[in-house]
Design an enzyme around this catalytic site. Structure first.
Site, PDB file in Angstrom:
ATOM      1  N   HIS A 187       0.864  -1.185   0.000  1.00 50.49           N
ATOM      2  CA  HIS A 187       0.000   0.000   0.000  1.00 50.49           C
ATOM      3  C   HIS A 187       0.896   1.229   0.000  1.00 50.49           C
ATOM      4  CE1 HIS A 187      -3.686  -2.098   2.060  1.00 50.49           C
ATOM      5  NE2 HIS A 187      -3.956  -1.891   0.782  1.00 50.49           N
ATOM      6  N   CYS A 283      -2.330   3.049   9.116  1.00 49.02           N
ATOM      7  CA  CYS A 283      -3.330   2.088   8.611  1.00 49.02           C
ATOM      8  C   CYS A 283      -4.522   1.975   9.550  1.00 49.02           C
ATOM      9  CB  CYS A 283      -2.753   0.678   8.511  1.00 49.02           C
ATOM     10  SG  CYS A 283      -1.314   0.493   7.509  1.00 49.02           S
TER      11      CYS A 283
HETATM   12  N1  ARG Z   1      -3.875  -7.117   6.688  1.00 46.33           N
HETATM   13  C1  ARG Z   1      -4.258  -5.910   6.044  1.00 46.33           C
HETATM   14  C2  ARG Z   1      -4.192  -6.093   4.542  1.00 46.33           C
HETATM   15  O1  ARG Z   1      -3.295  -6.752   4.083  1.00 46.33           O
HETATM   16  C3  ARG Z   1      -3.397  -4.770   6.472  1.00 46.33           C
HETATM   17  C4  ARG Z   1      -3.835  -3.446   5.912  1.00 46.33           C
HETATM   18  C5  ARG Z   1      -2.891  -2.331   6.180  1.00 46.33           C
HETATM   19  N2  ARG Z   1      -3.457  -1.111   5.788  1.00 46.33           N
HETATM   20  C6  ARG Z   1      -2.828  -0.069   5.196  1.00 46.33           C
HETATM   21  N3  ARG Z   1      -3.492   1.023   5.006  1.00 46.33           N
HETATM   22  N4  ARG Z   1      -1.609  -0.175   4.749  1.00 46.33           N
HETATM   23  O2  ARG Z   1      -5.006  -5.629   3.790  1.00 46.33           O
END
Ligand code: ARG
Length: 297
Positions: A187, A283
């Protein structure tokens, strides 16, 4: 998508970027039902059911307290079957009362969409749907430049470049695509953070060459805080920036000194239980304009 030349961030004093007096609203979700239940990013591998809910609850509470010191925190109820809902940054992207609702890439997280939709509608936001055919993972992959001049939009592992058009149309804003090439930084908010003084933290190796050039065309050398891998893997770029405060996971002393030298107050919160799912401070928070309807906090 914008391929126009990128103008440098305007030179204005720190406080003009984001006046301290503006208390933003942040959406968070209790980790009551948080778990690592599946593997959809490299951090989750080896950690399935390996996080402690008690420790996660303590860590989240420390983050909640830190965020509450600079913002109004509103809460969405966690839902059974959606263990990643705690990562509210992925609910969507909001600005001026409009929410582009996420359309998750992995079926494991698609169940969250209807819960977030219900919350946004009930709080009075206008919701825009992004089609399933063009996945988009919200603020996890889309970050407004602090001066509002553009939207940085990640694509690669999760969000598709094709979804960026809907973002440009929703806010009539210039969208600058940034291609993510390292699966650990899946991300945009795991490797790039525009900060309130008009600078940005980023991990250059997470991006392809053209994307690094775009970042460096916008942020002149003294506004760039390039992260070493040691801090990048501690999710240093996953930082919440409100006025002169930065809230993030534990970082190296050297980076802390660099941020403090820029005038930031750095609040470190241990978030190890959430790193096991591939997330940290930023996050766990979604930035919102004030909800029009009263909501729980
Ligand atoms: N386990 C989640 C996923 O893989 C973690 C999300 C992390 N969020 C972020 N905004 N980077 O989707």
């Amino acid at each position: 998508m914008s391929t126009q030349p990128i103008q440098r961030a305007t030179e204005v004093p720190f406080s003009r970027y984001e006046p301290e007096a503006v208390r933003p609203t942040c959406l968070m979700c209790s980790p009551r039902l948080y778990d690592v239940n599946y593997v959809i990013n490299p951090w989750m591998a080896g950690n399935v059911h390996g996080s402690s809910r008690a420790r996660a609850a303590e860590q989240w509470q420390c983050l909640y307290d830190a965020v509450s010191s600079v913002a109004e925190v509103v809460l969405v109820e966690p839902q059974p079957g959606s263990p990643d809902m705690v990562f509210t940054a992925n609910a969507g992207l909001e600005r001026n009362g409009i929410v582009a609702l996420s359309s998750f890439f992995h079926p494991e997280r698609q169940g969250e969409e209807r819960h977030f939709r219900r919350w946004f509608l009930q709080a009075g936001y206008t919701v825009i749907d992004i089609p399933r055919s063009t996945p988009f993972e919200g603020e996890g992959d889309a970050l407004f430049a602090i001066d509002g001049s553009r939207l940085w939009a990640g694509h690669g592992p999760r969000t598709t470049a094709a979804s960026h058009r809907a973002l440009r149309e929703a806010w009539r804003v210039d969208v600058t695509p940034l291609h993510l090439i390292d699966p650990r930084f899946y991300h945009l908010d795991t490797c790039f953070a525009p900060l309130a003084d008009g600078s940005a933290m980023y991990f250059p190796e997470a991006f392809d060459r053209v994307s690094v050039e775009r970042i460096e065309a916008f942020y002149q050398a003294d506004k760039r805080i390039a992260l070493a891998e040691e801090d990048a893997v501690r999710f240093a770029a996953n930082a919440i920036s409100v006025g002169s405060t930065i809230i993030l996971n534990e970082i190296s002393r050297e980076l802390k000194r660099r941020l403090e030298a820029r005038g930031f107050r750095v609040i470190e919160v241990q978030l190890g239980e959430f790193l096991k799912a591939g997330g940290a401070a930023k996050c766990l928070v979604m930035r919102l304009s004030k909800p029009r309807v009263g909501v729980r906090n």
